[in-house]
Structure formats: C-alpha cells, structure tokens
Design a protein around this motif. Structure first.
Motif, short mmCIF file in Angstrom:
data_model
loop_
_atom_site.label_atom_id
_atom_site.label_comp_id
_atom_site.label_asym_id
_atom_site.label_seq_id
_atom_site.Cartn_x
_atom_site.Cartn_y
_atom_site.Cartn_z
N ALA A 190 0.83 -1.16 -0.06
CA ALA A 190 -0.19 0.04 -0.17
C ALA A 190 0.79 1.34 -0.01
CB ALA A 190 -1.08 0.06 1.12
N PRO A 191 0.51 2.41 -0.74
CA PRO A 191 1.24 3.56 -0.53
C PRO A 191 0.96 4.24 0.81
CG PRO A 191 -0.83 3.95 -2.06
CD PRO A 191 -0.67 2.41 -1.50
N ARG A 192 2.21 4.90 1.24
CA ARG A 192 2.23 5.62 2.41
C ARG A 192 2.78 6.88 2.21
NH1 ARG A 192 5.28 1.36 6.36
NH2 ARG A 192 6.96 1.76 4.95
N LEU A 193 2.22 7.89 2.91
CA LEU A 193 2.79 9.41 3.21
C LEU A 193 3.15 9.95 1.62
CD1 LEU A 193 5.28 8.88 6.13
CD2 LEU A 193 2.84 9.44 6.27
N VAL A 194 2.05 9.58 0.54
CA VAL A 194 2.34 10.24 -0.76
C VAL A 194 1.65 11.59 -0.71
CG1 VAL A 194 1.86 10.07 -3.01
CG2 VAL A 194 2.20 8.13 -1.79
N LEU A 195 2.51 12.83 -0.48
CA LEU A 195 2.05 13.83 -0.35
C LEU A 195 1.36 14.60 -1.46
CD1 LEU A 195 5.00 15.31 2.01
CD2 LEU A 195 3.13 14.17 2.94
N PHE A 196 0.23 15.07 -1.07
CA PHE A 196 -0.65 16.05 -2.35
C PHE A 196 -0.53 15.18 -3.58
CE2 PHE A 196 2.18 19.14 0.02
CZ PHE A 196 1.11 19.91 0.94
N GLU A 197 -0.61 13.67 -3.38
CA GLU A 197 -0.84 12.67 -4.21
C GLU A 197 0.28 12.83 -5.61
OE1 GLU A 197 -4.85 12.85 -5.84
OE2 GLU A 197 -5.66 12.03 -3.81
N MET A 198 1.25 13.23 -5.07
CA MET A 198 2.34 13.42 -6.13
C MET A 198 3.22 12.08 -6.40
SD MET A 198 4.02 17.06 -4.66
CE MET A 198 5.19 17.15 -6.10
N THR A 199 3.11 11.71 -7.67
CA THR A 199 3.52 10.36 -8.14
C THR A 199 4.84 10.06 -7.48
OG1 THR A 199 4.03 11.00 -10.33
CG2 THR A 199 1.76 10.09 -9.88
N GLY A 200 5.91 11.29 -7.49
CA GLY A 200 7.34 11.05 -7.45
C GLY A 200 7.62 10.48 -6.02
N PHE A 201 6.81 10.67 -5.12
CA PHE A 201 6.79 9.94 -3.52
C PHE A 201 6.54 8.46 -3.67
CE2 PHE A 201 5.88 14.62 -2.31
CZ PHE A 201 7.09 14.74 -1.60
N LEU A 202 5.79 8.01 -4.80
CA LEU A 202 5.59 6.57 -4.70
C LEU A 202 6.93 5.66 -4.84
CD1 LEU A 202 2.54 6.40 -6.94
CD2 LEU A 202 2.53 6.00 -4.81
N GLN A 203 8.08 6.29 -5.31
CA GLN A 203 9.24 5.54 -5.50
C GLN A 203 9.93 5.86 -4.06
OE1 GLN A 203 10.97 7.40 -8.83
NE2 GLN A 203 11.43 9.35 -7.60
N GLY A 204 9.71 6.50 -3.33
CA GLY A 204 10.19 6.71 -1.88
C GLY A 204 11.20 7.83 -1.94
N ILE A 205 12.02 7.97 -1.06
CA ILE A 205 12.94 9.18 -0.78
C ILE A 205 14.24 8.16 -1.04
CG2 ILE A 205 14.25 10.70 0.46
CD1 ILE A 205 11.34 11.52 -0.34
N GLY A 206 15.10 8.78 -2.11
CA GLY A 206 16.31 7.69 -2.34
C GLY A 206 17.40 8.39 -1.35
N PHE A 207 18.10 7.43 -0.96
CA PHE A 207 18.92 7.93 0.29
C PHE A 207 20.15 8.83 -0.34
CE2 PHE A 207 23.29 7.04 2.22
CZ PHE A 207 22.98 7.73 3.22
N LEU A 208 20.56 8.39 -1.63
CA LEU A 208 21.45 9.32 -2.27
C LEU A 208 20.91 10.83 -2.33
CD1 LEU A 208 24.43 8.90 -3.07
CD2 LEU A 208 23.72 8.49 -5.49
N VAL A 209 19.74 10.98 -2.84
CA VAL A 209 19.05 12.08 -2.76
C VAL A 209 19.08 12.94 -1.37
CG1 VAL A 209 16.91 13.36 -3.21
CG2 VAL A 209 17.35 11.53 -4.69
N LEU A 210 18.90 12.35 -0.38
CA LEU A 210 18.94 12.77 0.72
C LEU A 210 20.28 13.18 1.26
CD1 LEU A 210 17.42 13.58 3.56
CD2 LEU A 210 18.36 11.47 4.44
N ALA A 211 21.35 12.49 0.91
CA ALA A 211 22.77 12.84 1.15
C ALA A 211 23.38 13.84 0.66
CB ALA A 211 23.57 11.35 1.01
N ILE A 212 22.93 13.85 -0.77
CA ILE A 212 23.61 15.09 -1.74
C ILE A 212 22.94 16.16 -1.25
CG2 ILE A 212 23.58 15.90 -4.01
CD1 ILE A 212 23.98 13.00 -4.97
N GLY A 213 21.52 16.19 -0.83
CA GLY A 213 20.83 17.53 -0.48
C GLY A 213 21.24 17.97 0.76
#
Length: 496
Positions: A190-213
């Motif tokens: 089941a999808p969880r915490l998909v903010l504002f129904e934005m499909t990009g959140f369905l793939q989850g938050i990539g760790f590398l994305v967080l680390a680079i940010g």
C-alpha cells in the motif's frame, strides 16, 4: 596449510599479465566512479558489466571486483574535498573528513581514508580466507529477529551522534524514519505518506538524494551563511615529508577507528541485505560512543574518518562471502556480480569452492592484489585532490551545486529527485541554524527501511509476541545491549 597453498595459487593466478592489467584499470576506474556523486559502485559495475564478456569469466569478475574495491576508496574523495558524498557508503566520512579539509588538513583526511581502507580490506581478506564456511553459516542463522536486533543496536548509537540534546536527537531520528517510510509498504504494497498525491513520492525518498541535498547543497549554504562567502581553504603543498607525517598521525590517532571499523564492518557486510552503508554508519557511531573525546567528532576527528572508511571496505569484502558460499548477495553491487556469474555459467553456492577451485581462489587472491593497488593509486592521486581545494570558493561553490544536481540526476534521471535535493538542502540548512543534529536523520533513513520490515516479519513469526527478541540465542544479547545503550543517557541525566 591447504588454505595457504590454495591462496598462493590464487594470487599467482591474479598476478597473470591480463589479470593484473584488469586490476589496475578496474581500481583506477572505480576510484573515479566512487568519487563522482551519484554514480557509486552499483552503477559503475552495472555499466561496465557488458565489457567483461570480452575476457574469460575469472578475469571478468576480478575486473568487476577491482572496480568495487576502487569505488569504496573513491567515495571518500568528494566527501572530504567537496563535502558531497561520492556514494552512500561515504556519508559518514563527510562528518569529520570535510571539517578536516576546512581546517587545511585535507591531506591528513585523505591519507587516513586511504590507510583505513587498506587496513579494513586486509582484515576482511584474512577473515574471508580463514573462516569463509563458518562465517557463511553464521550469516545464514540471522533471521528477521536477529537483523532487527542489530538495527536496534545501531539506533542505540544515534544518541551519541546527536550530542547532549536528547530531544533534538530523538526528533532527528523520528524525522529520518518518517522519510524512510514514504513510498510503497514493503509488506502490504500500500502507498504511504504520498504528499499531495504526487507520483514522485511513490518511489520513496532515495538515500543518495537525501545525502547529496544535506551534505552538498545544505553544507554549501551553511558555509556561505557563516562566512558571508569569504572562505579561505588552505591546502598545503604535498611533499614526501608531509605524506610521511600524515601517515604517522593517521596510524597514531586512527587505530581505534580502524580496528572497530574493520571487524564490525566485515560482520555487518556478511549479513544479507545489510551492506557497506549501514556498516560504515554503525562503525562511526560505535567509535564515537567509546571515544574519550566524543565532543571532537563532527569537528575533524581522525577516528571519525578512519572508522567508516575501514568499515565500508571491510563490508564490501564481507558482502562477497554470502554471494560465493550461499548464492545470496550481501549488497546491491554483489547482486550484479551474482547475475554476471550466472551469465558466465557459474553457479554460486557451497559447491563452487569444490568445482571451481581455481576461479574462487583466483578471485580471493585478487582481493589482496586489488587492495594494495587501490592504496598505491589513491596515495599517488592525493596531490591532485589537494589541488582542487586551492580553487577560490567563488568557483568551488557553483561547482558543488552543479555536481550535486548532476549527480542526483545521473542516479535516477528523474527531475522530481532534483527538486527534492534542493528542498533537503534548504531544510538541512534551516535545521542547522536551529542546532538540530543531521547525522541521526541520515542514519535513520538508511536503517529504517531495513528495521521496519524485519520487525514486522519477526512479530508475524511470533504471533505478535515481542519476547521473540529476548528468547532467540543470537537476538537476545544484541537486544539487551541495545536497550542498555538506549537507557544510558537517562541514567546520566538522573545522576546529574
């Protein structure tokens, strides 16, 4: 004596002209793949896998393993010189490597990373050679309760990473766990915490994305804010005398981190689904926790560089063990190597050591050769890495920003991730302004996706009875140790 004889034959095989050439090329390519934000060993091995069909299977896996080794070394380069983790395995290196570089001690940080990587790789190679069948059976005994207990132990070290402000540390951990829960539920789907129904959140938050940010954009904004753009990065000229002095200091001040990282990293690396990233983060936390000067971590402590770098190299070798002996990949990179072995007509498992003796021991022998080659090549290129720090900050800051964006896009080719990198960078800057620790959040998003499914699987096994973590012979002592570490800050507070 049989093991030494087989290892000698394997090293002679690895020293054949074709294999030694592939080792040098593989380590050199891996070094720069690891240093480029967004690439890392997984992408490097996957991209170069088709090339290996031009050479025999033994030489092919030696080449790919050399790339893996080089990438583990290379991840520290951009972490130290630019503050951007080259790969997720090098995030913990940023905590102390970057502060050392800002103090003008980048050469010390790079030399420490190289030596610690060599020590970690050497310890792991020896353990691999001597205890492969025994350690494989230990890894097989780790079910969901044992892995969750290990993750709980890792969480227990988070308090030490956050300083004395326990509420802010707990908030940081919880924030990281929430980010790690975004996307599809691993068990129910089941999808969880998909903010504002934005499909990009369905793939989850990539760790590398967080680390680079956090460590690319966020660190750059913090540096600009603190210095108003007037940053002077000092980089001493590299000479043989400076290199010798840095080597002696690295060995003298970093031996504790190297020891912890080498053994803990290998142990975590052999566990299926763990890998080098949790190993490096856990080693950093444990080293800080037992240090006599924990307040110096995060400000440029040599042990803070030595522990994660020895751990990620040790874990990368450890991850090979379940792949060869059980046919179970210990990390994403070894999963690609496993696929390559199947394509080459080799069947990983217990019989591989019997039927393909030359292949197995040639690979193990190449580990030793690759480790030495990676150390020498890395040390030879340190003056080049130091030269990067002599650039004015007005050039370096835009370069960091561009590398962060390009690295994030190269990993997923998704513009949604680019926006997330920018948002995480701004968010990290704001949290630092309010003195919230960022390391616990970063660690939580790594371990959360491992801890949550193993917790739920364990409770399914026990019909909801949490005592399963205290009744199993391996899980029980790990869980008790984790609980004691979690309660220690409360005891210290009560004593005050």
């Amino acid at each position: 004596m049989d093991i030494l004889s087989l290892l000698g034959d394997g090293m002679l095989l690895a020293l054949q002209p074709l294999n030694i050439m592939l080792i040098v090329i593989g380590v050199s390519v891996g070094l720069f793949i690891g240093a480029m934000p967004g690439l890392g060993s997984v992408n490097g091995v996957a991209i170069l896998l088709p090339i290996t069909f031009l050479v025999p299977p033994g030489a092919a896996i030696i080449f790919l393993a050399a790339i893996y080794y080089g990438a583990m070394y290379g991840g520290a380069i951009s972490s130290i010189t630019l503050g951007i983790p080259g790969a997720s395995t090098a995030v913990a290196t940023t905590f102390d490597g970057r502060p050392l570089a800002l103090k003008g001690r980048a050469s010390l940080a790079l030399v420490t990373a190289a030596i610690a990587s060599f020590v970690g790789g050497t310890v792991a190679n020896v353990l691999f050679t001597l205890f492969a069948p025994l350690l494989a059976s230990v890894a097989l005994a780790f079910g969901p309760p044992e892995i969750f207990a290990l993750m709980l132990l890792a969480f227990a070290t988070f308090v030490g990473l956050g300083g004395d402000d326990i509420p802010k540390t707990v908030f940081s951990i919880c924030f990281g766990l929430v980010l790690g829960a975004i996307g599809f539920d691993q068990i129910s789907g089941a999808p969880r915490l998909v903010l504002f129904e934005m499909t990009g959140f369905l793939q989850g938050i990539g760790f590398l994305v967080l680390a680079i940010g956090v460590y690319g954009i966020g660190e750059m904004l913090w540096t600009i804010d603190q210095s108003r753009g007037q940053v002077e990065t000092t980089a001493p000229k590299m000479t043989a005398k400076v290199m010798a002095a840095d080597t002696a200091q690295a060995m003298r001040q970093g031996w504790k981190g190297m020891t912890i990282g080498s053994f803990l990293g290998f142990f975590v690396g052999i566990l299926p689904a763990a890998g080098a990233t949790p190993a490096s983060l856990m080693s950093y936390g444990v080293t800080k926790m037992i240090s006599r000067v924990p307040h110096e971590f995060g400000r440029g402590n040599v042990d803070g560089v030595a522990a994660p770098e020895s751990a990620n190299n040790s874990a990368s070798t450890g991850a090979m063990l379940p792949m060869l002996t059980l046919g179970i990949p210990g990390s994403p990179t070894t999963a690609i190597l496993l696929g390559g072995m199947v394509i080459w007509g080799l069947t990983p498992g217990p019989l591989l050591f019997v039927k393909e003796t030359g292949f197995v021991w040639g690979l193990i022998g190449s580990f030793y050769i690759s480790n030495v080659a990676a150390l020498l090549i890395n040390l030879a290129f340190i003056p080049v890495f130091i030269w990067m720090l002599r650039m004015p900050f007005t050039i370096l800051a835009p370069m960091i920003f561009v590398l962060s964006i390009v690295g994030g896009y190269a990993a997923t080719s998704d513009m949604f991730d680019i926006w997330m990198i920018v948002i995480f960078g701004i968010g990290a800057f704001i949290l630092r302004r309010f003195d919230y620790p960022l390391a616990p959040a970063v660690l939580a998003i790594v371990l959360g996706p491992i801890a949550e499914p193993t917790l739920r699987q364990s409770l399914l096994l026990s019909s909801g009875d949490p005592s399963i973590f205290l009744t199993r012979p391996i899980a029980a002592p790990i869980t008790i140790a984790a609980i004691i570490l979690i309660l220690l800050p409360a005891v210290k507070l009560f004593r005050r």
